[in-house]
Design an enzyme around this catalytic site. Structure first.
Site, PDB file in Angstrom:
ATOM      1  N   ASP A 186      38.063  40.410  36.971  1.00  0.00           N
ATOM      2  CA  ASP A 186      39.391  40.246  36.366  1.00  0.00           C
ATOM      3  C   ASP A 186      40.474  40.006  37.422  1.00  0.00           C
ATOM      4  O   ASP A 186      40.293  40.341  38.591  1.00  0.00           O
ATOM      5  CB  ASP A 186      39.785  41.524  35.598  1.00  0.00           C
ATOM      6  N   ASP A 187      41.596  39.511  36.959  1.00  0.00           N
ATOM      7  CA  ASP A 187      42.869  39.414  37.711  1.00  0.00           C
ATOM      8  C   ASP A 187      42.908  38.321  38.777  1.00  0.00           C
ATOM      9  O   ASP A 187      43.923  38.157  39.451  1.00  0.00           O
ATOM     10  CB  ASP A 187      43.254  40.738  38.400  1.00  0.00           C
ATOM     11  N   HIS A 242      49.662  38.880  33.102  1.00  0.00           N
ATOM     12  CA  HIS A 242      49.229  40.287  33.092  1.00  0.00           C
ATOM     13  C   HIS A 242      50.284  41.264  32.602  1.00  0.00           C
ATOM     14  O   HIS A 242      50.432  42.366  33.135  1.00  0.00           O
ATOM     15  CB  HIS A 242      48.731  40.712  34.483  1.00  0.00           C
ATOM     16  N   HIS A 293      37.042  43.403  40.049  1.00  0.00           N
ATOM     17  CA  HIS A 293      38.272  42.639  40.273  1.00  0.00           C
ATOM     18  C   HIS A 293      38.105  41.827  41.552  1.00  0.00           C
ATOM     19  O   HIS A 293      37.906  42.427  42.611  1.00  0.00           O
ATOM     20  CB  HIS A 293      39.472  43.583  40.377  1.00  0.00           C
ATOM     21  N   HIS A 300      42.554  35.825  30.787  1.00  0.00           N
ATOM     22  CA  HIS A 300      43.022  37.211  30.969  1.00  0.00           C
ATOM     23  C   HIS A 300      44.555  37.263  30.909  1.00  0.00           C
ATOM     24  O   HIS A 300      45.182  38.016  31.642  1.00  0.00           O
ATOM     25  CB  HIS A 300      42.504  37.737  32.316  1.00  0.00           C
TER      26      HIS A 300
HETATM   27 ZN    ZN Z   1      43.562  42.945  34.542  1.00  0.00          ZN
END
Ligand code: ZN
Length: 433
Positions: free
Chosen positions: A249-250, A303, A390, A299
């Site tokens: 993620d991210d 954020h 991540h 995603h």
């Molecule tokens: Zn995230």
């Protein structure tokens, strides 16, 4: 003679250095944090030029520290304070870096979220942060004043403060701290309350470069985007054998490329749940990831905490991310992972993609050594695990280097989310017969 040789060496050294310096290397830094009483989601660029990078880092750090100072003491049953810093990066004529930082603060104590911006314009050739006076002459500004006043008043008639427009939009250069330009227009911004009411948020006007002569020459550019014209054939997976889905993620970030190399070396794949605001800068990494058989997921764009977003805003976050991934790579994601793992009715109602969470959290976000992160996976992994990582941490990259070869040895097949769903479907069907 000796002196001449030394001089030639010096010249070569200087030329070599300055050539290298002309390489603009944008890199996006990410800070995602969820504490007891606040949430932070920050993304901002550096470009490999210290004068710009220091300015950007100092600015972000200042906003971040001020927020923590104010919100770390506050306790509220109604919810957490949220800081989100987003950015827009635009490189004009391969020379001028234009960045807009958007700071969004939300909290149960505020009647409305606060949005403000900061702009930075940097000339990579002169290695200089540009002020408004660097790009526009006093004469031009004086001529522009009536046009700008008219534009602000007509475009924001519902919330503009007439007296503030007349006292701010003047020939005083100091009043124009917020501006950017593209190859087509000059854009001037004011934060809430500078010339307008707060509910208008940031106000801006666009002035075509055909009508405004800048002190620096700007040429029109042709944007040439190359998307992938093909995707790799699907891989052969044995549904009777153990499968595992690594998810990241991210990202993307500076570490994603190395993670892709580790995966490729081990004939493994994963799924990358990316942020829309990073896609353009890392488009080559994302294309490579797709060509290697990895999957891209959505995603959100920047954020934000989805708990507080309206259905309209959730849809916009998802749509903008789908759009930029498709425009830069040619791929259209089919899965979505909500930020902070928050699953709400509003998300279910407004997201058309398959919503994917995880069943094994590496807790790489909490720190710890790569070995500790890897052990957490190796101890509890099982057939069908969806592992949360991540690709924004160095320790995660190093942990992947331990996890992947080890699980390969244990007979696991690495699959994407889409492949995992397919394996599940095949297994269910064969069970039914
Ligand atoms: Zn995230």
């Amino acid at each position: 003679m000796r002196q001449v040789i030394i001089c030639i060496l010096c010249l070569t050294f200087i030329c070599g250095c300055s050539n290298k310096k002309n390489d603009i290397k944008p890199d996006i830094h990410t800070i995602i944090k969820e504490e007891e009483n606040y949430i932070v989601g920050i993304n901002y660029p550096t470009i490999g030029y210290s004068k710009f990078d220091r300015k950007a880092e100092n600015y972000v750090n200042e906003v971040y520290q001020d927020f923590i100072k104010e919100y770390s003491q506050q306790h509220s049953k109604e919810g957490k304070g949220e800081l989100n810093i987003d950015y827009k990066y635009n490189l004009v004529n391969k020379r001028y870096v234009n960045v807009i930082f958007t700071v969004f603060i939300n909290s149960p104590y505020l009647a409305h979220p606060i949005t403000s911006i900061k702009t930075m314009v940097f000339d990579t050739k002169k290695q200089k942060n540009l002020s408004f006076g660097d790009i526009i002459s006093a004469d031009t500004l004086e001529k522009l004043v009536p046009t700008m006043q008219t534009l602000f008043i007509s475009e924001y008639k519902d919330c503009i403060f007439m007296d503030k427009v007349l006292s701010t939009v003047t020939k005083n250069f100091n009043n124009y701290q917020l501006f950017t330009f593209t190859d087509k227009e000059l854009i001037i911004y004011f934060n809430p309350y500078q010339v307008s009411a707060g509910y208008c948020n940031v106000v801006r006007i666009k002035l075509p470069l055909k009508e405004v002569s800048l002190k620096i020459p700007i040429e029109k550019e042709i944007v040439n985007r190359e998307v992938l014209s093909f995707l790799p054939k699907s891989r052969v997976i044995d549904p009777t054998k153990k499968v595992i889905a690594l998810t990241f993620d991210d990202g993307p970030s500076r570490y994603t490329k190395d993670i892709l190399n580790i995966l490729e070396l081990n004939k493994a794949v994963g799924t990358f749940f990316v942020l829309g605001n990073k896609v353009e800068i890392y488009q080559d990494v994302l294309k490579k990831s797709l060509l290697n058989g990895n999957e891209l997921g959505n995603h959100t764009y920047n954020h934000k905490d989805m708990n507080r977003l309206s259905i309209r805003e959730i849809k916009r976050q998802v749509f903008e991310t789908q759009k930029i991934i498709n425009e830069t790579t040619g791929y259209i994601p089919t899965c979505f992972r909500p930020t902070y793992g928050n699953m709400t009715k509003a998300i279910r109602k407004s997201v058309d993609l398959k919503i994917i969470l995880w069943n094994l959290d590496t807790r790489d976000w909490a720190g710890g050594s790569p070995k500790k992160i890897a052990n957490r996976v190796l101890m509890s992994v099982r057939d069908g695990s969806v592992i949360l990582m991540h690709d924004t941490y160095l320790r995660t990259k190093e942990a992947v280097g331990i996890i992947v070869p080890e699980l390969k040895k244990e007979g696991y097949q690495f699959v994407t989310i889409r492949e995992l769903e397919e394996v599940k479907r095949i297994r269910e069907n064969s069970y039914n017969y």
